[in-house]
Structures are given as C-alpha cells and as structure tokens.
Design an enzyme around this catalytic site. Sequence first.
Site, PDB file in Angstrom:
ATOM      1  N   ARG A 256       0.806  -1.235   0.000  1.00  0.00           N
ATOM      2  CA  ARG A 256       0.000   0.000   0.000  1.00  0.00           C
ATOM      3  C   ARG A 256       0.833   1.276   0.000  1.00  0.00           C
ATOM      4  O   ARG A 256       0.364   2.334   0.402  1.00  0.00           O
ATOM      5  CB  ARG A 256      -0.986   0.033   1.161  1.00  0.00           C
ATOM      6  CG  ARG A 256      -1.995  -1.106   1.151  1.00  0.00           C
ATOM      7  CD  ARG A 256      -3.160  -0.835   2.091  1.00  0.00           C
ATOM      8  NE  ARG A 256      -4.053  -1.977   2.162  1.00  0.00           N
ATOM      9  CZ  ARG A 256      -3.978  -2.909   3.108  1.00  0.00           C
ATOM     10  NH1 ARG A 256      -3.061  -2.821   4.049  1.00  0.00           N
ATOM     11  NH2 ARG A 256      -4.820  -3.912   3.107  1.00  0.00           N
TER      12      ARG A 256
ATOM     13  N   LYS B  58       2.207  11.136 -11.736  1.00  0.00           N
ATOM     14  CA  LYS B  58       1.326  10.236 -12.500  1.00  0.00           C
ATOM     15  C   LYS B  58       2.062   8.929 -12.731  1.00  0.00           C
ATOM     16  O   LYS B  58       3.169   8.912 -13.280  1.00  0.00           O
ATOM     17  CB  LYS B  58       0.980  10.856 -13.849  1.00  0.00           C
ATOM     18  CG  LYS B  58      -0.189  11.808 -13.815  1.00  0.00           C
ATOM     19  CD  LYS B  58      -0.671  12.041 -15.237  1.00  0.00           C
ATOM     20  CE  LYS B  58      -1.808  13.024 -15.295  1.00  0.00           C
ATOM     21  NZ  LYS B  58      -2.237  13.260 -16.697  1.00  0.00           N
TER      22      LYS B  58
ATOM     23  N   GLU C  45       7.731  17.169 -25.811  1.00  0.00           N
ATOM     24  CA  GLU C  45       7.125  17.592 -24.545  1.00  0.00           C
ATOM     25  C   GLU C  45       7.660  18.960 -24.101  1.00  0.00           C
ATOM     26  O   GLU C  45       6.971  19.706 -23.409  1.00  0.00           O
ATOM     27  CB  GLU C  45       7.354  16.536 -23.446  1.00  0.00           C
ATOM     28  CG  GLU C  45       6.738  15.165 -23.728  1.00  0.00           C
ATOM     29  CD  GLU C  45       5.232  15.054 -23.439  1.00  0.00           C
ATOM     30  OE1 GLU C  45       4.589  16.074 -23.124  1.00  0.00           O
ATOM     31  OE2 GLU C  45       4.698  13.930 -23.549  1.00  0.00           O
TER      32      GLU C  45
ATOM     33  N   LYS D 268       5.768  22.749 -15.367  1.00  0.00           N
ATOM     34  CA  LYS D 268       5.024  21.576 -14.899  1.00  0.00           C
ATOM     35  C   LYS D 268       4.768  21.662 -13.393  1.00  0.00           C
ATOM     36  O   LYS D 268       3.664  21.363 -12.924  1.00  0.00           O
ATOM     37  CB  LYS D 268       5.759  20.282 -15.243  1.00  0.00           C
ATOM     38  CG  LYS D 268       5.002  19.046 -14.754  1.00  0.00           C
ATOM     39  CD  LYS D 268       5.038  17.896 -15.702  1.00  0.00           C
ATOM     40  CE  LYS D 268       4.047  16.811 -15.257  1.00  0.00           C
ATOM     41  NZ  LYS D 268       4.148  15.589 -16.039  1.00  0.00           N
TER      42      LYS D 268
ATOM     43  N   GLU E 267      -5.452  16.328 -11.329  1.00  0.00           N
ATOM     44  CA  GLU E 267      -6.058  16.609 -12.625  1.00  0.00           C
ATOM     45  C   GLU E 267      -7.570  16.715 -12.550  1.00  0.00           C
ATOM     46  O   GLU E 267      -8.299  16.057 -13.303  1.00  0.00           O
ATOM     47  CB  GLU E 267      -5.640  15.535 -13.654  1.00  0.00           C
ATOM     48  CG  GLU E 267      -5.890  15.999 -15.077  1.00  0.00           C
ATOM     49  CD  GLU E 267      -5.191  15.132 -16.127  1.00  0.00           C
ATOM     50  OE1 GLU E 267      -4.011  14.831 -15.954  1.00  0.00           O
ATOM     51  OE2 GLU E 267      -5.850  14.792 -17.118  1.00  0.00           O
TER      52      GLU E 267
ATOM     53  N   ARG F 252      -4.664  20.836 -14.677  1.00  0.00           N
ATOM     54  CA  ARG F 252      -3.564  19.947 -15.049  1.00  0.00           C
ATOM     55  C   ARG F 252      -3.747  19.294 -16.412  1.00  0.00           C
ATOM     56  O   ARG F 252      -2.771  18.940 -17.077  1.00  0.00           O
ATOM     57  CB  ARG F 252      -3.376  18.870 -13.968  1.00  0.00           C
ATOM     58  CG  ARG F 252      -2.222  17.949 -14.276  1.00  0.00           C
ATOM     59  CD  ARG F 252      -1.815  17.077 -13.103  1.00  0.00           C
ATOM     60  NE  ARG F 252      -0.725  16.214 -13.515  1.00  0.00           N
ATOM     61  CZ  ARG F 252       0.036  15.505 -12.699  1.00  0.00           C
ATOM     62  NH1 ARG F 252      -0.178  15.562 -11.409  1.00  0.00           N
ATOM     63  NH2 ARG F 252       1.016  14.761 -13.161  1.00  0.00           N
TER      64      ARG F 252
ATOM     65  N   ASN G 165      -1.824  17.762 -21.215  1.00  0.00           N
ATOM     66  CA  ASN G 165      -2.081  16.711 -22.196  1.00  0.00           C
ATOM     67  C   ASN G 165      -2.283  17.273 -23.598  1.00  0.00           C
ATOM     68  O   ASN G 165      -2.812  16.576 -24.473  1.00  0.00           O
ATOM     69  CB  ASN G 165      -3.309  15.899 -21.777  1.00  0.00           C
ATOM     70  CG  ASN G 165      -3.048  15.084 -20.536  1.00  0.00           C
ATOM     71  OD1 ASN G 165      -2.009  14.457 -20.407  1.00  0.00           O
ATOM     72  ND2 ASN G 165      -3.981  15.117 -19.600  1.00  0.00           N
TER      73      ASN G 165
ATOM     74  N   HIS H 182      -2.016  15.100 -26.621  1.00  0.00           N
ATOM     75  CA  HIS H 182      -1.981  13.708 -26.159  1.00  0.00           C
ATOM     76  C   HIS H 182      -3.211  12.900 -26.563  1.00  0.00           C
ATOM     77  O   HIS H 182      -3.133  11.678 -26.643  1.00  0.00           O
ATOM     78  CB  HIS H 182      -1.816  13.666 -24.633  1.00  0.00           C
ATOM     79  CG  HIS H 182      -0.407  13.950 -24.184  1.00  0.00           C
ATOM     80  ND1 HIS H 182       0.250  15.129 -24.476  1.00  0.00           N
ATOM     81  CD2 HIS H 182       0.483  13.203 -23.470  1.00  0.00           C
ATOM     82  CE1 HIS H 182       1.474  15.099 -23.952  1.00  0.00           C
ATOM     83  NE2 HIS H 182       1.641  13.947 -23.340  1.00  0.00           N
TER      84      HIS H 182
ATOM     85  N   HIS I 172      -2.275   9.648 -28.208  1.00  0.00           N
ATOM     86  CA  HIS I 172      -2.593   8.317 -27.673  1.00  0.00           C
ATOM     87  C   HIS I 172      -3.303   7.459 -28.722  1.00  0.00           C
ATOM     88  O   HIS I 172      -3.085   6.247 -28.793  1.00  0.00           O
ATOM     89  CB  HIS I 172      -3.466   8.436 -26.431  1.00  0.00           C
ATOM     90  CG  HIS I 172      -2.723   8.888 -25.213  1.00  0.00           C
ATOM     91  ND1 HIS I 172      -3.351   9.255 -24.050  1.00  0.00           N
ATOM     92  CD2 HIS I 172      -1.394   9.026 -24.975  1.00  0.00           C
ATOM     93  CE1 HIS I 172      -2.446   9.608 -23.151  1.00  0.00           C
ATOM     94  NE2 HIS I 172      -1.249   9.475 -23.694  1.00  0.00           N
TER      95      HIS I 172
ATOM     96  N   HIS J 263       6.292   7.617 -27.724  1.00  0.00           N
ATOM     97  CA  HIS J 263       5.266   8.492 -27.152  1.00  0.00           C
ATOM     98  C   HIS J 263       5.480   9.945 -27.595  1.00  0.00           C
ATOM     99  O   HIS J 263       4.548  10.632 -28.014  1.00  0.00           O
ATOM    100  CB  HIS J 263       5.300   8.374 -25.624  1.00  0.00           C
ATOM    101  CG  HIS J 263       4.381   9.331 -24.923  1.00  0.00           C
ATOM    102  ND1 HIS J 263       3.009   9.287 -25.053  1.00  0.00           N
ATOM    103  CD2 HIS J 263       4.647  10.371 -24.093  1.00  0.00           C
ATOM    104  CE1 HIS J 263       2.466  10.259 -24.324  1.00  0.00           C
ATOM    105  NE2 HIS J 263       3.440  10.931 -23.734  1.00  0.00           N
TER     106      HIS J 263
END
Lengths: 370, 370
Positions: free
Chosen positions: A130, A152, A194, A236, A246, A250, A254, A257, A261, A274
């Site tokens: 955990r 993330k 990026e 960032k 997010e 935030r 993206n 993206h 994606h 990517h």
Amino acid sequence: MAATPLSERAVQQVHIDLGERSYPILIGDGLLADPAVYAALPTAAAAVIVTNTTVAPLYAQQLQATLAGRFAQVQQVQLPDGEAHKNWQTLQTIFDALLGAQCDRRTVLFALGGGVVGDMTGFAAACYMRGVPFVQVPTTLLAQVDSSVGGKTAINHPQGKNMIGAFYQPQLVVCDLGTLRTLPAREVSAGLAEIIKYGPIADMAFLDWIEANIDALVAREPAALAHAVRRSCEIKAAVVGQDERESGLRAILNFGHTFGHAIESGLGYGEWLHGEAVGCGMVMAAWLSQKLGGVDAAFVERLTALVRRAGLPVVAPALGAQRYLDLMRVDKKAEAGEIRFVVIDRPGSAVMRPAPDALVREVLAECVAP
Amino acid sequence: MAATPLSERAVQQVHIDLGERSYPILIGDGLLADPAVYAALPTAAAAVIVTNTTVAPLYAQQLQATLAGRFAQVQQVQLPDGEAHKNWQTLQTIFDALLGAQCDRRTVLFALGGGVVGDMTGFAAACYMRGVPFVQVPTTLLAQVDSSVGGKTAINHPQGKNMIGAFYQPQLVVCDLGTLRTLPAREVSAGLAEIIKYGPIADMAFLDWIEANIDALVAREPAALAHAVRRSCEIKAAVVGQDERESGLRAILNFGHTFGHAIESGLGYGEWLHGEAVGCGMVMAAWLSQKLGGVDAAFVERLTALVRRAGLPVVAPALGAQRYLDLMRVDKKAEAGEIRFVVIDRPGSAVMRPAPDALVREVLAECVAP
C-alpha cells in the site's frame, strides 16, 4: 564520498509544492554519482533500483555504488525495454523481486530509466504494501521534462494507455543531464516534443526561446538542455502544484496527447515513440484549435515547422477516421462518451473542451497521410 | 422514491474525519432500498455494482433498482466468491468490464459484498484511470465492522496477503443490517472476531458489553447487532482519523492479524475464514501479551472463552513453528526481518513491538494443535 558537495556544483533545483507531498527536482551533470543528492532520503535498510535491459549496462552500476553508502542492501530489477512491456506482467516481476528479497515497507525504490520505467516503478511503489517511498532518476529527455515529475504513474491495459495507475508522488526527482549523452537521437526528438508543448499552453516566450535554440537542443548542447529541462520542470511544477489530481487545470499538460494516444494505440504501442505521437498530436490539436478560433493559420504553421525541426513526424498515420474517433472515446479525459480535447484558446493558454466529431474529421482530413 | 426519508428512520451515522477525504458510515435496516442514502454522491452517468456470485442473487437487483433513479446507466460485475480469488486475475475482470462499457473517470463503483469484494472493488477504484469514486456496501458482519471502513484496499500476492494495494477512501459506507439475515452462521462468527478485537485494544467496557451479549449477537438480535456495528465503527473511525496510512497507531487494529495471516496463508487462503484466523490469532496474541507482561493469565482465559463462545477456533493448525515464523516475517508490519506484533500492554490498550523468536515459539507451543 569525496564528490564535490552539492552546494558547490552547478545543480539547479525546482520545487514541487504539494504540502506534505512536496519534493525537489534536482537538475545537473553527474548527479548519479553524487551521494549528497540522496542524503535527505528516508532511512531504510534496502534500496531497489528498477531499470531496464538497455539502461542497466550504462548507469545501474554507478547508481548502485552511490547508494551503497546509504543503504545496507541495494538490489536491481531489470525490466524488458519498451512501451509494449508496460503492463501487468512486467509489473508483477517487480513485486516478485520485492517479495523475494523480503523488502519491507520502508524500502526505497529508484526508477532508473525513461518514462516506461518511471511509470511502472512509481505504480509499483504506490501499490507495494500500500505504498513505499520512491525516487525518479529519469535518463531520457522526455522523462526529465515530463513523465518523472508530478506523480502520475500507470500501466497500460490492452484497451487503453495508462488506464490502470495512481497519483503517487516521488520523494525526489534526479535529472542527471549526463545520461542524455547516450540517448538515441530519436529519443532526443521525442523529449523535445514535450518541451515544445509547454510553449503554446503556458509560455510563448519559452516557445520563442525554443525556436531560437532548436538546433542547439537537437545537438544536445549542455547549456541549452539545462535551460530547457529547468524551464519545463518549472512550468510543470506550477501546474501540478495547483491541481495534483487533474481535476481541472492539469489536463492542459495533455496538449497533443488525445490525438497522440490514438496514434500510439492504433499502431500498437511502441511503433511510434510516445514523444513522436505527441509531436504529431500537437500539430493536430493546433489545427483543431484553429478551427475553434483560438489561433490563426500562422500559429499552426509555426508549430508544425518547429515540430518538424525537432525531428518529429507531422503527418499522422492512416488509421481511418472512425478508428481515430473510437480510440479517442476511451481516452481518460472523455466523459459520457464525449471526447474532450486540450486546445489553445489563445497563444500561451490552453483549455479543455469537447469538439464535434465533424470538426475532428476535418482535422484528420488535414493531418492524416493520404 | 416513496421510501421513508432517511431522517425519519432508525439510521445511525458514524463520521470518519479525514479532512477532504472524510465520509459517513450509515448503519440501519433497509438501506439498500433507500434512495435517500445515495442522494449526496457525486453526479455521474454511470454506476457499476461489483459483487460476487453468492451475493448477487440476494441483493444486487435491489441495489440496482435503487441506483437506477440516480444514474442513467447501472451495470453489474460479478466476481467469483472467496479469498482464493482476491488476486490480479479477478481484478482484471473489473477493469475489463469498466473499459468494455467505456466507463469514464466519474463512474461510481459500488462494492456489494464482503471483505474480498470490498478490498478488490476499492483497489480497482483506486487504480482505474488513477482513481474513481466508490461506495462500500458491506453485506457481511466482518466487512461492516472492519474492512469496509478506513480505506485499506488490496489484493493478495502468492507470497503474501494484501501485499498489493492502496489506501483509498470510499465516498460513503452503507451498512444495511438487513443483509446479515442471510449470512451463514460461520460468517457471523467471523465478524464477531473483529468486533471482539476492539475490546482488548481500545475499550474494555465494550468487551464487557460483548461478553454480556455474545449469545444475542450469535443469534443476530437486531438491537445487539446495531450496537456492536456502531461501536466498532466508532472505535475504528477514531483510530483511522488519527493515522490514516498506518504510520503508527492504526497498526493496533491488526491485533491477532499477524498470527492470523500466517494461519490463512499457511493453510491456503480460503481454508479458514479471515475472521476465524483472526479469532484464533487473538488468542495467540493474548498469550504473547501475557508472556511480555501486559496482561495476566485470567485475561488470556477470558478472551479465549469469549472467542470460543463466538463460535471461533481457539487452537491453531499445526503448520510447524518454523513455517509460522517464516510466514510472519513477510508480514507488512515486519521491518528489517524482525516480526512485529500488536500486543496488549494493559487491558484496553495495545502497542506494536517485536518479540524474540524464542518467545513466539513458546506461544506456538501453547496454541497449536498437537
């Protein structure tokens, strides 16, 4: 231990302000070998370096030697390299290694590698017992300016990228610029995607600077890389500090993206990097922004030229318009079946909004290879 | 919608105070059918009820009908029943269902079932798209008094119980006491183990009350159950509110669990119920507490008698002393190879501390079947 003290070296620091989850990003050359970088980490008996088969022969031994002065036991776990392995099976090999070595919940994990290693190690750290502490040691330009910062973490699901994951912050991010010397040129370009991203969404002066220095960046000139990494991390950090999970702002990170994606997923993960997909995706998102009235044609042309100069693709693969739409509808930003895009509402500012399928089809007609 | 409003019914409420992650526990009869119970949940298009093949025919339709007034789309995912299925393969079926139904990140998950369903649904909610809201609807006594409250979620790893998981709080816990009517007697006993636990660690007056009411509890008298569930949740809420992520105090809730987990794992998950292993584990932990000077022989005898009257085993299975020690060394509370136990330092108060292997072997000699 004879290394020059941190304070006397050219180390830049960016702070991520998230209350009790705050942490520093250290940026400089030679940080893998500097024990002072790791001095403030929580005390633990064991450290585990998670890396991949490409990065391990280059840097694992160096980091292991540095950490040996701090942790009684330093182990390594090597993952297969590539986005195609960012899945549960590979994650399981991390858990197996941790349990096999009877690692307790003070064990500190170190993610030594690119975005895939960082995302998987971070998610493993979030879940093992955990939650155990972890450190990002990104060795690619993309990971240094984007994926290692902000907490993330995720693995892919056959039906979608980064679908299974957690928001889980590292204790520290160590960007050793020296590791960029061994990076393949294609990966440098992917990282530049990026970096370019931060211009249109947040800082047009930075976009001007990138345009003026794009050749120096492609050539990996140290001063140019140092500035680009620091400024990217600053932007960032500011965004993540305002919206860790997010729920709003935030999402502007993206930019490019959603289209990106779809490209990655449509071609099969790993076919395009990517950053390559994001580079092309930004061009597509710029077109969409223009159709929505946020920017003019000159802006689209300028961004397209810069993406091309960075060595990135600007023409999207022919997956078919319907396939693009289907792939984007499972994007995490989608809500109630409606695809939501990050678009530029004016240069230097981004918002998230839905777009009618018809408009998206127009963009695809402009950007997809015939 | 014609149900009696929440305020006019015998509904008890316990509040878990965790800042922005605070939530209520509602306790009463008939809550599955009461739309008012679910009125304050976040708005979303879709709800997904995760349950198992045993609970589904009893209660899923009722909950689905209640939620249909609130969510446009209400789906069900049925997992196989039992601790043996609390693993990644079963978790994956939840993700597959969510992605198959194009569930977005506002989707609310409902865990309808016992501890296994709650732990897995909570962990799925923690990970799906990096976190979606979820509601615990525990239908076993054990889940109502323990596992559904406090945000511990997890799956098992072949090498250890609950090794992969997250601290992730629900939006709401709904304890419908009516669901306990269909519970097998063995599961009622298992739940009583966790209720009894709260006495020695926190509240000797509650232990007195349980002793006086143990027959009523075994017979499921509604007033006795209502009190036991409420008081258990109150104690758990107070502990969790002080130490959400188990950096200290919260570990006392694991009284009996170190021995208990060894029993479960040594026999194979599912052989003994979790509560049965905890019941026997508490007897063993009481013995250890006595050997460490925290309680006297009369206390051990009293706890043993109560555990027995609850219908729980008080003699541990013969796994071999070394196997017990090996199994306990991978417990999450272990640090640097040293097993740490929750022991009673005086009646009504618990602490965590290591114990020498020799002392643990003495306890095993007392408690394990010859």
